[in-house]
Scaffold this motif. Structure first.
Motif, PDB file in Angstrom:
ATOM      1  N   GLY A  49     -91.881  64.153  74.339  1.00 46.59           N
ATOM      2  CA  GLY A  49     -92.190  63.477  73.089  1.00 46.59           C
ATOM      3  C   GLY A  49     -92.170  64.406  71.903  1.00 46.59           C
ATOM      4  N   GLY A  50     -92.107  63.802  70.722  1.00 45.39           N
ATOM      5  CA  GLY A  50     -92.105  64.601  69.511  1.00 45.39           C
ATOM      6  C   GLY A  50     -92.587  63.827  68.316  1.00 45.39           C
ATOM      7  N   CYS A  51     -92.637  64.514  67.206  1.00 42.33           N
ATOM      8  CA  CYS A  51     -93.112  63.903  65.975  1.00 42.33           C
ATOM      9  C   CYS A  51     -92.608  64.725  64.806  1.00 42.33           C
ATOM     10  CB  CYS A  51     -94.638  63.853  65.988  1.00 42.33           C
ATOM     11  SG  CYS A  51     -95.399  63.296  64.446  1.00 42.33           S
ATOM     12  N   PHE A  52     -92.174  64.045  63.763  1.00 42.62           N
ATOM     13  CA  PHE A  52     -91.824  64.688  62.496  1.00 42.62           C
ATOM     14  C   PHE A  52     -92.721  64.078  61.424  1.00 42.62           C
ATOM     15  CE2 PHE A  52     -88.111  65.175  65.133  1.00 42.62           C
ATOM     16  CZ  PHE A  52     -87.632  66.441  64.820  1.00 42.62           C
ATOM     17  N   MET A  53     -93.449  64.925  60.731  1.00 37.69           N
ATOM     18  CA  MET A  53     -94.418  64.404  59.771  1.00 37.69           C
ATOM     19  C   MET A  53     -94.562  65.346  58.583  1.00 37.69           C
ATOM     20  SD  MET A  53     -98.067  65.320  61.607  1.00 37.69           S
ATOM     21  CE  MET A  53     -98.969  64.536  60.299  1.00 37.69           C
ATOM     22  N   ARG A  54     -95.167  64.833  57.526  1.00 36.24           N
ATOM     23  CA  ARG A  54     -95.489  65.636  56.343  1.00 36.24           C
ATOM     24  C   ARG A  54     -96.953  66.048  56.451  1.00 36.24           C
ATOM     25  NH1 ARG A  54     -93.653  61.613  51.789  1.00 36.24           N
ATOM     26  NH2 ARG A  54     -94.223  60.106  53.410  1.00 36.24           N
ATOM     27  N   ALA A  55     -97.164  67.263  56.853  1.00 34.57           N
ATOM     28  CA  ALA A  55     -98.519  67.724  57.159  1.00 34.57           C
ATOM     29  C   ALA A  55     -99.217  68.367  55.981  1.00 34.57           C
ATOM     30  CB  ALA A  55     -98.485  68.700  58.337  1.00 34.57           C
ATOM     31  N   LEU A  56     -98.488  69.143  55.196  1.00 36.06           N
ATOM     32  CA  LEU A  56     -99.127  69.861  54.083  1.00 36.06           C
ATOM     33  C   LEU A  56     -99.441  68.882  52.954  1.00 36.06           C
ATOM     34  CD1 LEU A  56    -100.046  72.602  52.992  1.00 36.06           C
ATOM     35  CD2 LEU A  56     -97.766  72.872  51.983  1.00 36.06           C
ATOM     36  N   LYS A  57    -100.709  68.878  52.520  1.00 39.25           N
ATOM     37  CA  LYS A  57    -101.163  67.965  51.474  1.00 39.25           C
ATOM     38  C   LYS A  57    -101.633  68.763  50.255  1.00 39.25           C
ATOM     39  CE  LYS A  57    -101.013  64.175  54.178  1.00 39.25           C
ATOM     40  NZ  LYS A  57    -100.782  64.707  55.517  1.00 39.25           N
ATOM     41  N   ASP A  58    -101.556  68.112  49.078  1.00 46.97           N
ATOM     42  CA  ASP A  58    -102.083  68.738  47.877  1.00 46.97           C
ATOM     43  C   ASP A  58    -103.575  68.459  47.751  1.00 46.97           C
ATOM     44  OD1 ASP A  58    -102.385  66.139  46.905  1.00 46.97           O
ATOM     45  OD2 ASP A  58    -100.636  66.245  45.596  1.00 46.97           O
ATOM     46  N   GLU A  59    -104.174  68.853  46.624  1.00 42.45           N
ATOM     47  CA  GLU A  59    -105.625  68.715  46.466  1.00 42.45           C
ATOM     48  C   GLU A  59    -106.065  67.254  46.414  1.00 42.45           C
ATOM     49  OE1 GLU A  59    -103.867  69.488  42.312  1.00 42.45           O
ATOM     50  OE2 GLU A  59    -103.529  70.092  44.411  1.00 42.45           O
ATOM     51  N   HIS A  60    -105.119  66.339  46.217  1.00 42.99           N
ATOM     52  CA  HIS A  60    -105.438  64.908  46.186  1.00 42.99           C
ATOM     53  C   HIS A  60    -105.121  64.221  47.515  1.00 42.99           C
ATOM     54  CE1 HIS A  60    -106.064  65.353  41.904  1.00 42.99           C
ATOM     55  NE2 HIS A  60    -104.840  65.844  41.756  1.00 42.99           N
ATOM     56  N   ALA A 119     -93.047  59.353  65.169  1.00 43.03           N
ATOM     57  CA  ALA A 119     -93.373  59.886  66.493  1.00 43.03           C
ATOM     58  C   ALA A 119     -92.656  59.057  67.546  1.00 43.03           C
ATOM     59  CB  ALA A 119     -94.883  59.842  66.724  1.00 43.03           C
ATOM     60  N   GLY A 120     -92.193  59.721  68.603  1.00 42.16           N
ATOM     61  CA  GLY A 120     -91.474  59.001  69.648  1.00 42.16           C
ATOM     62  C   GLY A 120     -91.006  59.938  70.737  1.00 42.16           C
ATOM     63  N   TYR A 121     -90.048  59.469  71.511  1.00 43.41           N
ATOM     64  CA  TYR A 121     -89.459  60.259  72.587  1.00 43.41           C
ATOM     65  C   TYR A 121     -88.198  60.955  72.088  1.00 43.41           C
ATOM     66  CZ  TYR A 121     -92.435  57.843  75.993  1.00 43.41           C
ATOM     67  OH  TYR A 121     -93.510  57.359  76.699  1.00 43.41           O
ATOM     68  N   TYR A 122     -87.978  62.161  72.584  1.00 39.70           N
ATOM     69  CA  TYR A 122     -86.729  62.854  72.293  1.00 39.70           C
ATOM     70  C   TYR A 122     -85.608  62.307  73.163  1.00 39.70           C
ATOM     71  CZ  TYR A 122     -89.097  66.476  69.582  1.00 39.70           C
ATOM     72  OH  TYR A 122     -89.815  67.150  68.622  1.00 39.70           O
ATOM     73  N   GLN A 123     -84.383  62.418  72.652  1.00 42.49           N
ATOM     74  CA  GLN A 123     -83.216  62.278  73.509  1.00 42.49           C
ATOM     75  C   GLN A 123     -82.779  63.678  73.918  1.00 42.49           C
ATOM     76  OE1 GLN A 123     -80.361  59.530  71.421  1.00 42.49           O
ATOM     77  NE2 GLN A 123     -80.636  58.400  73.331  1.00 42.49           N
ATOM     78  N   LEU A 124     -82.205  63.780  75.099  1.00 36.95           N
ATOM     79  CA  LEU A 124     -81.911  65.080  75.699  1.00 36.95           C
ATOM     80  C   LEU A 124     -80.434  65.223  76.033  1.00 36.95           C
ATOM     81  CD1 LEU A 124     -84.869  65.113  78.262  1.00 36.95           C
ATOM     82  CD2 LEU A 124     -84.892  65.979  75.916  1.00 36.95           C
ATOM     83  N   THR A 125     -79.966  66.480  76.059  1.00 39.35           N
ATOM     84  CA  THR A 125     -78.591  66.753  76.485  1.00 39.35           C
ATOM     85  C   THR A 125     -78.561  66.813  78.015  1.00 39.35           C
ATOM     86  OG1 THR A 125     -79.036  69.112  76.113  1.00 39.35           O
ATOM     87  CG2 THR A 125     -77.838  67.934  74.388  1.00 39.35           C
ATOM     88  N   THR A 126     -78.745  65.638  78.609  1.00 45.93           N
ATOM     89  CA  THR A 126     -78.692  65.503  80.068  1.00 45.93           C
ATOM     90  C   THR A 126     -77.753  64.362  80.423  1.00 45.93           C
ATOM     91  OG1 THR A 126     -80.628  64.039  80.056  1.00 45.93           O
ATOM     92  CG2 THR A 126     -81.024  66.380  80.447  1.00 45.93           C
ATOM     93  N   ASP A 127     -77.266  64.403  81.645  1.00 46.77           N
ATOM     94  CA  ASP A 127     -76.361  63.372  82.153  1.00 46.77           C
ATOM     95  C   ASP A 127     -76.701  63.128  83.615  1.00 46.77           C
ATOM     96  OD1 ASP A 127     -74.258  61.608  82.538  1.00 46.77           O
ATOM     97  OD2 ASP A 127     -72.773  63.202  82.827  1.00 46.77           O
ATOM     98  N   ARG A 128     -77.288  61.979  83.875  1.00 47.21           N
ATOM     99  CA  ARG A 128     -77.666  61.592  85.233  1.00 47.21           C
ATOM    100  C   ARG A 128     -78.499  62.683  85.913  1.00 47.21           C
ATOM    101  NH1 ARG A 128     -71.592  60.100  86.739  1.00 47.21           N
ATOM    102  NH2 ARG A 128     -71.403  61.871  85.299  1.00 47.21           N
ATOM    103  N   GLY A 129     -79.499  63.148  85.188  1.00 45.50           N
ATOM    104  CA  GLY A 129     -80.457  64.090  85.751  1.00 45.50           C
ATOM    105  C   GLY A 129     -80.023  65.536  85.762  1.00 45.50           C
ATOM    106  N   ARG A 130     -78.875  65.849  85.159  1.00 45.24           N
ATOM    107  CA  ARG A 130     -78.393  67.229  85.103  1.00 45.24           C
ATOM    108  C   ARG A 130     -78.198  67.650  83.652  1.00 45.24           C
ATOM    109  NH1 ARG A 130     -75.752  69.452  89.542  1.00 45.24           N
ATOM    110  NH2 ARG A 130     -74.099  70.304  88.220  1.00 45.24           N
TER     111      ARG A 130
END
Length: 558
Positions: free
Chosen positions: A341-352, A182-193
């Motif tokens: 912000g964003g997050c990449f995670m493994r959400a789907l779990k098995d029965e264990h 989890a963290g902040y995204y980087q963006l396709t921006t340049d000096r506010g544009r």
């Protein structure tokens, strides 16, 4: 158009603008770039938060709509697509994400030589001008400017801490050694544009005498000599026009309109073409099929503190404040856009309780505002949004012409949530969002879950919520897929099977969906395509033709 070009590029979007700029670096290569939309002059294009305006502006947005989708309770899903110089890179959410190493290694394993992660990474780095500078994973000098969000936001910090409390580590670079976290995204921006591909690639190239850019010029069909494509017919200002090329036509009209133009020109499933009386040039049943997209499900929360963008947009004082922030310092909400912000995670779990996927299967987009739909009016309360999407859905849709009229929109179908895995993973993503929102770090900021609301809790109820409220996150791909099987449309050098003088260079060639936003991969495809084309026409590649340079133009010889 009486003059003849070496290459004609159809579409000046993420891929097309990049391709035009790279090919015209050779002063002896003449390129015509056709764009159906107008120049990118709207101030809302260049202001990052203007995404909320261009989302619904038919002047710069095709505003497509799917057929009723059975997996979405027969709703039609709105599909915005860029219709201006820069294409969707001029109207998108600005997030710079490449996907996972495994995505590209899978492309290679499917028989697409040259497309493994290690082989495409140099092209990502080539285009990238990251404010953090060059490194093993990043380029520092490329034309596409990539920026950090800037000032940290209290709410995003709480989300990152909450994710950590649920077992997801902090990650300061989703495009680095690992995506998970989890963290902040980087963006396709340049000096506010906004830094669209029009600004990054086309603007520096526009003064080259070997590049001709025609706007409001919609391609209507390909011109053939035998089985070789030698030009393009197009409409401009209500007038039918045509242009011819010596080398190739390069389709970069995107995952919806590249297959549409192929079908209109006799390249596609023979039964579909026969339905509309279109003579078959090449029977390719994969044209328009294999469409994959990311489905986004948004959870809305009311915040306990007046620290959201809703608060600023709902008052004149707040609007004036953020306006001055941008005018004086090129900072603040107007310079960031929607998602910080964003997050990449493994959400789907098995029965264990163990993750099912080896790599992240869910992506979060965290926004410090809330509205009923992307680009909609913000809610009247302090609000924020946690949106989730399944990264590698199994469900596949299609794009098919609905008429022989080239100006008519094609028929589109996403077939979202059509498989059990997609349903289970999406539900797991919603539950993961709730778990983070209920973490010790986030609880002080959550006044209530506005939607879906605590009364929606069983798997069946959550799935119904997803069907009723899910929407595209604007990542259609795969409708002219690269490969060697009977559903493939182009080979690993992006040449259309069975036809000479024609390539596809955009997201439609992706055989599978990447695990993240698709703008950066689209640009990478164009960067790599430019090198492939140069190799093929210098005799160094494995192309079916080569060229010699006569000093002014590029000529094809057998």
């Amino acid at each position: 158009m009486s003059e003849e070009f070496d290459f004609i590029i159809v579409g000046a979007g993420s891929a097309g603008a990049t391709l035009a700029a790279r090919l015209t670096e050779n002063p002896n290569t003449r390129v015509l770039l056709l764009e159906a939309g107008p120049p990118d002059k709207s101030m809302w294009i260049h202001l990052p938060i203007g995404y909320g305006k261009t989302m619904w502006d038919s002047r710069v947005n095709w505003r497509f709509e799917t057929e009723p989708d059975p997996g979405m309770n027969n709703r039609r899903i709105y599909w915005p697509r860029g219709k201006t110089l820069g294409g969707s890179s001029s109207i998108n959410g600005l997030i710079y994400i490449r996907g996972q190493r495994e995505d590209y290694d899978l492309w290679s394993a499917l028989g697409n030589e040259g497309w493994s992660f290690d082989e495409v990474l140099p092209y990502f780095r080539k285009s990238e001008g990251n404010q953090r500078g060059a490194s093993m994973y990043h380029g520092g000098e490329g034309p596409l400017k990539i920026s950090d969000v800037g000032k940290k936001h209290e709410l995003i910090e709480a989300f990152i801490a909450g994710a950590e409390q649920t077992g997801v580590p902090r990650n300061d670079d989703f495009n680095g050694a690992t995506q998970e976290g989890a963290g902040y995204y980087q963006l396709t921006t340049d000096r506010g544009r906004r830094c669209s591909t029009a600004r990054a690639f086309l603007t520096p190239a526009r003064n080259r005498p070997n590049l001709c850019v025609e706007t409001e010029a919609q391609a209507t069909g390909l011109i053939y000599e035998g089985r070789r494509v030698v030009g393009v017919n197009y409409m401009q200002a209500g007038v039918r026009r045509s242009a011819r090329c010596r080398a190739e036509v390069l389709l970069a009209a995107g995952a919806i309109q590249s297959p549409q133009l192929l079908q209109l020109s006799g390249i596609g499933p023979k039964d579909l073409l026969a339905k509309f009386g279109i003579p078959v040039v090449q029977d390719l049943k994969g044209v328009g099929e294999n469409l994959q997209d990311h489905l986004q499900v948004r959870l809305y929360y009311e915040c306990t503190k007046p620290i959201t963008t809703n608060d600023e947009l709902n008052s004149w004082i707040g609007k004036a404040k953020i306006g001055l922030q941008w005018l004086l310092y090129r900072s603040g909400p107007l310079a960031v856009g929607i998602n910080q912000g964003g997050c990449f995670m493994r959400a789907l779990k098995d029965e264990h309780g163990r993750p099912v996927a080896a790599t992240p299967d869910i992506q979060f987009h965290v926004s410090t505002l809330s509205a009923d739909m992307a680009g909609g009016k913000v809610h009247p309360f302090s609000g924020f949004t946690l949106s989730i999407c399944q990264l590698r859905p199994e469900s596949k849709g299609y794009v098919r012409i609905s008429s022989p009229d080239p100006l008519a929109a094609p028929e589109m179908q996403g077939y979202y949530l059509a498989t059990e895995l997609d349903q289970r993973t999406t539900i797991a993503g919603v539950r993961a969002a709730r778990e983070i929102a209920n973490s010790a770090a986030m609880r002080p900021y959550v006044k209530r879950e506005f939607k879906p609301g605590p009364e929606t809790n069983s798997d069946e109820e959550l799935l119904e919520f997803c069907r009723n409220h899910g929407a595209t996150i604007f990542h259609p791909i795969g409708t002219a897929k690269m490969g060697t099987d009977d559903m493939s449309v182009v080979d690993s050098r992006l040449r259309v099977h069975g036809v000479q003088g024609l390539r596809v260079v955009d997201c439609s060639v992706m055989p599978t969906l990447v695990s993240g936003n698709t703008n950066a991969p689209a640009i990478m495809v164009a960067e790599k395509a430019a090198d492939i084309i140069r190799e093929d026409y210098s005799g160094k590649g494995t192309g079916r033709s080569r060229s010699i340079n006569t000093g002014k133009t590029m000529e094809i010889v057998s």
